[in-house]
Design an enzyme around this catalytic site. Structure first.
Site: not given
Length: 623
Positions: A295-296, A298, A368, A414, A426, A453-454
């Site tokens: 649902g995010g 990405i 994700a 990151k 991560k 990401v924009l």
């Protein structure tokens, strides 16, 4: 409305019949020096046959089915075709039926009059509609707020959008001129609109013609060309709008609804992504695909693109039901035949994840789900570890135990030499995935690493937009801070492509293009909103937040870099980790974080002992 159309058709038919009769009458007057022979005035068969031929020909060729208030080039060409065809039929009949003989000159003269008359009566509808609208009180009100528009580009797209704008007078758009870099088009006219100069002349033309909006109408332009033009246009204070790219135009066509505001992504000028769709479809089609965090920002885009690849089943796993519901409704609407399952579950819940894998046996897994907000995780590092590290461990173990074919971790830049706990978690996730690949014979475990990401949840662009909307100030943490940016769709496209190259153990690194200074990004976004930076909207520097870097790195020095068939995807193959050592450290981490309570500093110290490239005490300003 239907009755109105019926009356208009009747009006057209009667008007055409009158034009045909009157045209032949005029042609006979000219042909016989205004002394029409008696055989034409006494025999009523002539006009009846003519009227029938023209009516039948016009009806068969669709002259009574077009909507003439919005007619275009092809509609008017159809009038020419219909007139030409009926003229040929009359000439043939005239030859076969000698007792009804017309001279060829009479027929040709009459045909010319008929063409002009039928064309004119149809143009009357458009003129009448425009005059009626302009007299309407609402139209007069709109004229008071009319927008003066300068169009960039003088090609086919510009011609089509000019036509659309002229037809939709209610938009209140007045096209003052065009600009185009072709020397052959200078001072020419496109659909009655003059080419006033080249793109470098935009600032002067905006001032001279009091332009309110600039519209970029070059869908086929390269990203670099669009970026250059938009940078010139953004130096003015007027609103910028654009037509979408050429592929979207082919799919949806050009109309006034195609016009949209210029977004900051249009200024990035990234290279066009070329995908091997056969490879992507080859590992997705007819497979059971599971997406965690579906649902995010990405995850939801992954689901959209996967749904279009005809999977056997798509399973969305997310803990946040609102986002999951939104993407569920969207996919059900767009892909009614898709076998879609949405499950509310946390990746922290090992038993729940195992049951999902046991029941549905996903063949392809995109992981994700993660906590990604750097400052928030700095003050709640134990939550980042629980969700990111042990969530990844739970899902990857289930993928291994239930023999998934591929497991693809969505990672981040990151993770490289991390100075914040989110990046450290991560990086540890990447280490888990790589060691898991060593321990699995049936599942290929890989990670895909990319930058910001924009438009994603928590990204800087929505924050800046909200601040601009509220009148400022726009806040950023450091004047020299630099980030890599990519749009969500292109990032996901490359993730899917990287998955097709996976053999196990790789960390795929996406080419994020040139780094972008956030300060420049803020200035451009203010300009795109029609304001002047530092004058209309203030930019305020607040200082780096905990764990924040001035710049991000995409690859650790020891990893090396290898190319792939896609020049926007690279693969790093780091040295292997001792799986037993990593397992012992994870066991110890779980005991320390989940079963014991530690201070923030203690949690970060524990993480730095596992992720040796993580230095929580590193001074960011020294980078």
């Amino acid at each position: 409305m239907e009755n109105l159309r019926k009356y208009k058709r009747i009006f057209l038919v009667l008007g055409d019949l009158f034009i045909v009769g009157f045209s032949y009458y005029l042609a006979l007057l000219l042909a016989y020096d205004f002394q029409i022979p008696a055989k034409y005035t006494q025999n009523q068969t002539y006009p009846l046959v003519l009227l029938f031929v023209y009516f039948a020909g016009f009806a068969l060729l669709g002259l009574y089915s077009s909507i003439w208030t919005v007619a275009g080039f092809f509609d008017y060409m159809n009038i020419v075709t219909a007139n030409f065809a009926t003229t040929i039929v009359v000439l043939i009949l005239d030859t076969l039926l000698s007792e009804m003989l017309f001279s060829t000159a009479t027929i040709l003269i009459a045909s010319g009059y008929i063409l002009l008359g039928t064309m004119g009566i149809r143009m009357f509808f458009r003129i009448y509609r425009r005059l009626k609208f302009e007299r309407h009180p609402q139209a007069k009100e709109r004229q008071r707020t009319i927008k003066r528009v300068l169009i960039v580009g003088a090609g086919d797209s510009a011609a089509m959008i000019i036509k659309e704008i002229k037809q939709h007078v209610e938009l209140g758009m007045d096209i003052v001129g065009l600009v185009d870099d072709s020397p052959f088009k200078q001072h020419a006219k496109i659909s009655g609109i003059k080419v006033l100069g080249m793109t470098e002349d935009i600032p002067e033309l905006v001032e001279e013609y009091k332009v309110d909006e600039i519209l970029l109408a070059i869908p086929s332009a390269s990203n670099e060309a669009r970026r250059r033009i938009l940078e010139i246009a953004s130096s003015t204070k007027v609103k910028l709008k654009t037509l979408p790219g050429v592929y979207e135009m082919v799919e949806k066509g050009i109309n006034v609804s195609s016009i949209r505001d210029v977004e900051i992504s249009d200024l990035l000028g990234r290279k066009e992504i070329k995908l091997s769709n056969e490879l992507i479809e080859g590992y997705i089609k007819e497979k059971v695909v599971l997406v965690t965090g579906g649902g995010g920002s990405i995850g939801s885009e992954l689901c959209r693109q996967i749904a279009a690849l005809d999977p056997k089943k798509l399973i969305i796993v997310d803990i946040y039901e609102n986002n999951a519901y939104d993407i569920q409704m969207e996919l059900q609407r767009r892909y009614p035949d898709l076998d879609l399952l949405v499950l509310i579950a946390s990746v922290r819940d090992k038993k729940r994840i195992e049951k999902i894998f046991e029941k549905y046996r996903p063949q392809i897994v995109f992981h994700a789900a993660a906590h990604k907000h750097v400052p928030l995780m700095e003050v709640s590092p134990d939550e980042a570890i629980k969700n990111n590290v042990f969530g990844t461990l739970n899902v990857s173990l289930a993928a291994r135990d239930y023999h998934s074919e591929k497991f693809i971790l969505i990672s981040t830049d990151k993770a490289v030499n991390p100075t914040n706990i989110m990046g450290a978690t991560k990086r540890l996730c990447e280490m888990i995935v790589q060691t898991m690949d060593m321990d699995s014979a049936s599942t290929e475990f890989v990670a895909v690493r990319f930058g910001n990401v924009l438009g994603s949840n928590g990204s800087v662009i929505p924050l800046f937009k909200e601040q601009i909307k509220n009148g400022g100030p726009v806040t950023l943490t450091h004047k020299d801070i630099v980030r890599y940016f990519m749009t969500i769709p292109e990032a996901v496209q490359l993730v899917l492509q990287a998955g097709s190259y996976a053999h196990g153990g790789e960390i795929f690194v996406l080419d994020m293009g040139d780094p972008v200074k956030i300060y420049d990004l803020a200035e451009n976004l203010i300009k795109l909103s029609g304001f002047e930076p530092h004058k209309d909207i203030e930019i305020k520097v607040t200082g780096l937040r905990p764990g924040e870097k001035l710049y991000e790195e995409l690859l650790m020095a020891e990893e090396g870099l290898e190319s792939t068939p896609n020049d926007l995807i690279f693969v790093g193959r780091p040295n292997g980790f001792d799986k037993n050592t990593l397992r012992d450290k994870l066991i110890n981490l779980k005991e320390q974080i989940i079963e014991n309570e530690n201070t923030v500093q203690e949690v970060k110290k524990i993480m730095s002992e596992i992720v040796t490239t993580y230095d929580p005490d590193l001074n960011d300003l020294a980078l």
